[in-house]
Design a protein around this motif. Structure first.
Motif, mmCIF file in Angstrom:
data_model
loop_
_atom_site.group_PDB
_atom_site.id
_atom_site.type_symbol
_atom_site.label_atom_id
_atom_site.label_comp_id
_atom_site.label_asym_id
_atom_site.label_seq_id
_atom_site.Cartn_x
_atom_site.Cartn_y
_atom_site.Cartn_z
ATOM 1 N N GLU A 196 -23.999 1.221 -1.602
ATOM 2 C CA GLU A 196 -24.804 1.725 -2.717
ATOM 3 C C GLU A 196 -25.026 0.694 -3.819
ATOM 4 N N LEU A 197 -24.172 -0.297 -3.907
ATOM 5 C CA LEU A 197 -24.250 -1.266 -4.995
ATOM 6 C C LEU A 197 -24.249 -2.682 -4.446
ATOM 7 N N ARG A 198 -24.790 -3.608 -5.233
ATOM 8 C CA ARG A 198 -24.861 -5.004 -4.814
ATOM 9 C C ARG A 198 -24.609 -5.910 -6.020
ATOM 10 N N PHE A 199 -24.235 -7.160 -5.736
ATOM 11 C CA PHE A 199 -24.028 -8.162 -6.770
ATOM 12 C C PHE A 199 -25.258 -9.060 -6.882
ATOM 13 N N LEU A 200 -25.558 -9.505 -8.090
ATOM 14 C CA LEU A 200 -26.482 -10.620 -8.226
ATOM 15 C C LEU A 200 -25.810 -11.872 -7.683
ATOM 16 N N SER A 201 -26.596 -12.781 -7.155
ATOM 17 C CA SER A 201 -26.020 -13.935 -6.455
ATOM 18 C C SER A 201 -25.298 -14.903 -7.382
ATOM 19 N N SER A 202 -25.752 -15.010 -8.632
ATOM 20 C CA SER A 202 -25.145 -15.960 -9.573
ATOM 21 C C SER A 202 -24.234 -15.227 -10.552
ATOM 22 N N PRO A 203 -23.056 -15.766 -10.814
ATOM 23 C CA PRO A 203 -22.137 -15.093 -11.734
ATOM 24 C C PRO A 203 -22.555 -15.251 -13.190
ATOM 25 N N LEU A 204 -22.152 -14.293 -14.007
ATOM 26 C CA LEU A 204 -22.279 -14.464 -15.451
ATOM 27 C C LEU A 204 -21.368 -15.594 -15.912
ATOM 28 N N GLU A 205 -20.217 -15.661 -15.293
ATOM 29 C CA GLU A 205 -19.269 -16.739 -15.598
ATOM 30 C C GLU A 205 -18.340 -16.926 -14.409
ATOM 31 N N GLU A 206 -18.174 -18.157 -13.980
ATOM 32 C CA GLU A 206 -17.172 -18.444 -12.956
ATOM 33 C C GLU A 206 -15.786 -18.454 -13.584
ATOM 34 N N ASP A 207 -14.805 -18.057 -12.815
ATOM 35 C CA ASP A 207 -13.434 -17.997 -13.334
ATOM 36 C C ASP A 207 -12.468 -18.353 -12.205
ATOM 37 N N PRO A 208 -12.440 -19.626 -11.814
ATOM 38 C CA PRO A 208 -11.662 -20.001 -10.633
ATOM 39 C C PRO A 208 -10.159 -20.074 -10.882
ATOM 40 N N LEU A 209 -9.413 -19.667 -9.845
ATOM 41 C CA LEU A 209 -7.983 -19.933 -9.798
ATOM 42 C C LEU A 209 -7.779 -21.290 -9.143
ATOM 43 N N CYS A 210 -6.903 -22.096 -9.715
ATOM 44 C CA CYS A 210 -6.626 -23.442 -9.199
ATOM 45 C C CYS A 210 -5.122 -23.668 -9.177
ATOM 46 N N LEU A 211 -4.737 -24.787 -8.614
ATOM 47 C CA LEU A 211 -3.360 -25.258 -8.779
ATOM 48 C C LEU A 211 -3.299 -26.126 -10.018
ATOM 49 N N LEU A 212 -2.308 -25.880 -10.843
ATOM 50 C CA LEU A 212 -2.055 -26.681 -12.033
ATOM 51 C C LEU A 212 -0.873 -27.596 -11.752
ATOM 52 N N LEU A 213 -1.082 -28.912 -11.918
ATOM 53 C CA LEU A 213 -0.027 -29.896 -11.680
ATOM 54 C C LEU A 213 0.132 -30.785 -12.899
ATOM 55 N N GLU A 214 1.314 -31.354 -13.046
ATOM 56 C CA GLU A 214 1.491 -32.359 -14.092
ATOM 57 C C GLU A 214 0.652 -33.586 -13.765
ATOM 58 N N GLU A 215 0.031 -34.159 -14.759
ATOM 59 C CA GLU A 215 -0.862 -35.299 -14.564
ATOM 60 C C GLU A 215 -0.159 -36.450 -13.860
ATOM 61 N N LYS A 216 1.107 -36.661 -14.171
ATOM 62 C CA LYS A 216 1.820 -37.812 -13.621
ATOM 63 C C LYS A 216 2.067 -37.682 -12.115
ATOM 64 N N SER A 217 2.103 -36.447 -11.603
ATOM 65 C CA SER A 217 2.319 -36.257 -10.163
ATOM 66 C C SER A 217 1.037 -35.944 -9.408
ATOM 67 N N ALA A 218 -0.037 -35.668 -10.137
ATOM 68 C CA ALA A 218 -1.280 -35.225 -9.492
ATOM 69 C C ALA A 218 -1.881 -36.289 -8.594
ATOM 70 N N GLN A 219 -1.784 -37.550 -9.015
ATOM 71 C CA GLN A 219 -2.402 -38.620 -8.235
ATOM 72 C C GLN A 219 -1.821 -38.682 -6.818
ATOM 73 N N LYS A 220 -0.533 -38.362 -6.686
ATOM 74 C CA LYS A 220 0.114 -38.398 -5.375
ATOM 75 C C LYS A 220 -0.119 -37.104 -4.593
ATOM 76 N N LEU A 221 -0.064 -35.948 -5.287
ATOM 77 C CA LEU A 221 -0.053 -34.667 -4.599
ATOM 78 C C LEU A 221 -1.435 -34.059 -4.378
ATOM 79 N N LEU A 222 -2.338 -34.230 -5.339
ATOM 80 C CA LEU A 222 -3.608 -33.512 -5.275
ATOM 81 C C LEU A 222 -4.501 -33.882 -4.093
#
Length: 249
Positions: A196-222
């Motif tokens: 009965e209902l549908r979404f518009l294809s484009s979001p009003l706002e994206e809200d992604p979940l990500c992994l948060l890492l410390e900057e000093k370890s990100a270069q190795k792990l990300l």
């Protein structure tokens, strides 16, 4: 070693480590501890949408691709960030919008899933103008209200006290559109208003979940994590989203 996930009816998750004893299989003793904030799992449609199940399945798939162990540790944000800062944890699952400041010494992975806000319309019914001029548009949170005011200043906004009341009003033809978090709306639509209902294809706002890492370890792990994430096919993602009620069936 690999993670095996079993789901019980009350949605408690049990994990077992299984040793791959085949001489031809390659295993790794490397392990990442990844914090999972409890409040992220408490979606308004929690009995219809299981973000927790999606994330555990997704990380099990990523662990296979990375040939390592990814152990999810549920907790509250302050404690998880403290463990991250102390090096006791490699990453924390978080919204990218909460860590956008350039002053913070953190880095973000590619998105795990987008929990953005979308407009929902009836499948049948009169056409609505693209700018929603003079159209009745419902919302259930102040955040959604702010998004609507910014994107559709000529719309007539109406507040509802719950997502279910909001979507019921749309189905009944009392309003012309609603703004709602896509995964939450999917749960209600799949259960009560299929087709009965549908979404518009484009979001009003994206809200992604990500992994948060410390900057000093990100270069190795990300790079290793992002490579594994990008190798998951769109059909695999779609299967997981449908399995856990995060998209329209």
């Amino acid at each position: 070693m690999i993670w095996i996930l079993t789901k019980k009816p009350i949605f408690l998750f049990c994990f077992f480590l299984v040793a791959c004893s085949s001489p031809s299989s390659s295993t790794s003793s490397e392990e990442w501890r990844i914090g999972l904030q409890k409040h992220l799992l408490a979606l308004p449609a929690e009995k219809l949408v299981y973000l927790e199940g999606f994330l555990y399945d997704l990380f099990a798939l990523l662990a296979e691709k990375m040939q390592m162990q990814l152990r999810l540790v549920e907790g509250n944000k302050p404690e998880l960030l403290a463990e991250l800062d102390q090096g006791e944890m490699q990453a924390v699952v978080a919204f990218s919008r909460f860590h956008a400041s350039p002053d913070e010494e953190y880095a973000l992975s590619s998105p795990l899933i987008d929990l953005g806000t979308y407009l929902v319309l009836r499948v049948s019914g009169h056409a609505v103008p693209s700018d929603l001029s003079d159209q009745l548009v419902g919302y259930a949170t102040q955040r959604d209200r702010r998004l609507l005011l910014g994107a559709y200043p000529r719309a007539i906004l109406r507040s509802y006290d719950s997502y279910r009341a909001l979507l019921l009003a749309l189905v009944a033809g009392e309003i012309d559109a609603v703004a709602v978090q896509k995964v939450v709306a999917s749960g209600y639509i799949n259960e009560f208003y299929p087709g009965e209902l549908r979404f518009l294809s484009s979001p009003l706002e994206e809200d992604p979940l990500c992994l948060l890492l410390e900057e000093k370890s990100a270069q190795k792990l990300l790079p290793k994590f992002n490579d594994a994430l990008s190798s998951i096919s769109s059909s695999q993602y779609a299967h997981l989203e449908e399995k856990w009620g995060l998209t329209l069936r």
